[in-house]
Enzyme design. Structure first.
Site, mmCIF file in Angstrom:
data_model
loop_
_atom_site.group_PDB
_atom_site.id
_atom_site.type_symbol
_atom_site.label_atom_id
_atom_site.label_comp_id
_atom_site.label_asym_id
_atom_site.label_seq_id
_atom_site.Cartn_x
_atom_site.Cartn_y
_atom_site.Cartn_z
ATOM 1 C CB CYS A 158 -0.936 -0.010 1.192
ATOM 2 S SG CYS A 158 -1.862 -1.540 1.315
ATOM 3 C CG HIS A 297 -2.310 4.526 4.847
ATOM 4 N ND1 HIS A 297 -2.062 4.360 3.507
ATOM 5 C CD2 HIS A 297 -2.587 3.287 5.343
ATOM 6 C CE1 HIS A 297 -2.170 3.072 3.201
ATOM 7 N NE2 HIS A 297 -2.493 2.406 4.291
ATOM 8 C CD GLU A 308 -2.794 7.840 8.903
ATOM 9 O OE1 GLU A 308 -3.749 7.121 8.544
ATOM 10 O OE2 GLU A 308 -2.168 8.591 8.114
ATOM 11 C CE LYS A 329 -5.562 4.481 1.201
ATOM 12 N NZ LYS A 329 -4.722 5.632 1.616
ATOM 13 C CG HIS A 334 -6.358 0.915 0.365
ATOM 14 N ND1 HIS A 334 -5.358 1.614 -0.278
ATOM 15 C CD2 HIS A 334 -5.745 0.197 1.349
ATOM 16 C CE1 HIS A 334 -4.196 1.324 0.284
ATOM 17 N NE2 HIS A 334 -4.404 0.471 1.267
ATOM 18 C CG PHE A 393 -0.316 -5.810 4.046
ATOM 19 C CD1 PHE A 393 -0.943 -5.090 5.055
ATOM 20 C CD2 PHE A 393 -1.060 -6.789 3.382
ATOM 21 C CE1 PHE A 393 -2.265 -5.340 5.411
ATOM 22 C CE2 PHE A 393 -2.383 -7.042 3.727
ATOM 23 C CZ PHE A 393 -2.985 -6.321 4.733
#
Lengths: 405, 84
Positions: A158, A297, A308, A329, A334, A393
């Site tokens: 990501c 994010h 976050e 997003k 995403h 990830f």
């Protein structure tokens, strides 16, 4: 030496082209619908941010379409917009023109369809491999525009798009290129990919009847991320050369930081996120109090948005309550390796226009998410410094800082 | 499908895949390389033809296919084996 953004291109679920995308974003338009590209009746998550108006036949020949996966087609379209926006790069030697692209999954649409054929003992398309390979999009962009310098592809899940933009900054600073086509592309609204993320319990499954509400970063009832697709491309070059050729300049790409959690293959870690943001701020030669806006994010997963939020509070201290935050997003879902490239364009547009797009579907915030996320309505605010976060990830964290000149 | 009809359909099909020629300039004698297909393009063309005509281009004899007429001969001698 300063690096500047002189061109932008985007293909997203809420618009193709920066104007269409940004107009939808500041008006809080959701691009999330029931999945239309395949029969999703057996999926737990049946919603996605798909680009339904995109027709590759409008700009690619039949042969080019056969040789390209959808993620490459999205990248090529975004690149063509960005190149047109930037104007002629003929002043640069072709060997000094680079591409730095990010994609988490590469040509996974081709992978899934060719694998299905193979398992049915049918022949597979001869271009399966060059369509699947992650560097396919970067190679096609180079081929189309004769960009004969460095050609890199970054695959850090990501955060791929953010790392690719950061790698482009490094290429320009170290003198390995004079201009870079940089960004990310992803096209993984696909049965196998989505089933994989479902198995990790990462996707939203509770809003199949109300798709536009499914992606709700920081909200109390969020239940996972919504798969998206898209591409975002920036043209980056050195400020003095851009001025010399008379290019319009959107913003400065001022800093890039990255850090690996080295703790867990998928679970986020606050320390790594803080480290990436801190590194980007230091690289931009600013202090954290100067950051006016964070394009978070914020994927809408229960754990990720809290981590976050904690990371921003940890790093920014009391300034965390002053900084405006929003989650692109919430509207586009995403798009994995494209997400930070799209988030970067939103950040640049905030710097450029003084408008911050909202985080939609944020009627009631999670009590653990207690910062200013620009809920539901755009705000006007002079943004001098904007940061875009991307956490992937692999424990991969990347942050990039854009500033007004 | 008689041979004339098959010939028309194959030429139309190849024209739809060719980048530089139209159907009027394609004959049974046209070689793939003369129509702008390199070796990989030709593999792709045969792959697409499998779907379009329901045949399976398998085995060693496929390697000998060089021209439009070769495809027509092959299809006429091999009954449909797969459904598209």
């Amino acid at each position: 030496m300063r690096v500047v953004v002189t061109g932008m291109g985007i293909v997203s679920p809420i618009g193709i082209g920066v104007d269409q995308f940004w107009n939808a974003a500041i008006n809080g338009v959701s691009g999330i619908t029931s999945i239309q590209s395949f029969d999703a009746s057996s999926q737990h998550s049946r919603v996605a941010g798909e680009i339904t108006e995109f027709n590759p036949a409008n700009f690619l020949s039949a042969k080019q379409m056969e040789q390209t996966d959808r993620f490459t087609q999205l990248a090529l379209h975004a690149a063509s917009q960005a190149m047109a926006d930037a104007g002629s790069l003929d002043n640069y030697h072709p060997r000094r023109l680079a591409v730095s692209l990010g994609s988490g999954m590469g040509g996974f649409s081709t992978f899934e369809s060719s694998a299905a054929r193979k398992f049915q003992k049918k022949p597979i398309p001869p271009f399966s491999v060059p369509r699947i390979m992650a560097n396919s999009a970067a190679a096609w962009i180079a081929t189309k525009y004769g960009l004969k310098g460095v050609n890199l592809t970054c695959s850090t899940a990501c955060s791929s798009g953010a790392n690719a933009i950061g790698m482009a900054l490094d290429l320009l600073r170290t003198g390995k290129a004079d201009a870079v086509v940089a960004g990310g592309a992803e096209a993984c609204v696909l049965p196998l990919t989505m089933t994989g993320f479902e198995a990790l319990q990462a996707l939203s499954i509770g809003f199949n009847a109300d798709p536009a509400r499914a992606s709700q970063p920081f909200a109390k009832g969020r239940d996972g991320f919504v798969m998206g697709e898209g591409a975002g491309i920036l043209i980056l070059e050195k400020e003095e050369e851009a001025i010399k050729r008379g290019a319009k300049i959107y913003a400065q790409l001022a800093g890039y930081g990255c850090a690996c959690d080295a703790t867990h293959i998928v679970a986020p870690n606050m320390d790594g996120q803080v480290a990436a943001m801190q590194a980007a701020i230091e690289d931009a030669n600013i202090i954290s109090d100067q950051v006016d806006y964070i394009n978070a994010h914020a994927t809408s997963t229960p754990l990720g948005d809290v981590i976050e939020t904690k990371a921003i509070k940890q790093l920014f201290g009391t300034h965390a309550n002053e900084v405006a935050i929003s989650a692109t997003k919430s509207m586009v879902g995403h798009s994995i390796g494209a997400s930070a490239a799209i988030g970067s364009i939103a950040t640049i547009m905030s710097l450029h226009t003084g408008t911050i797009h909202p985080t939609i579907n944020l009627d009631e915030a999670d009590p653990q998410c207690d910062l200013n996320y620009t809920p539901n309505c755009a705000i006007q605010k002079k943004v001098q410094v904007g940061m875009c976060n991307a956490f992937g990830f692999g424990g991969n964290n990347a942050s990039i800082v854009f500033t007004n000149l | 499908m008689d041979i004339a009809e098959l010939e028309t359909k194959v030429i139309e099909f190849i024209a739809s895949k060719a980048e530089t020629v139209d159907a009027s300039s394609i004959t049974t004698a046209s070689r793939f390389e003369d129509l702008g297909f390199d070796s990989l393009d030709t593999v792709q063309l045969l792959f697409d033809a499998e779907e379009a005509f329901g045949v399976s281009f398998d085995g060693e004899e496929v390697r000998g296919l060089r021209s439009v007429g070769d495809i027509i001969d092959y299809i006429s001698k091999h009954p449909p084996t797969i459904s598209s």
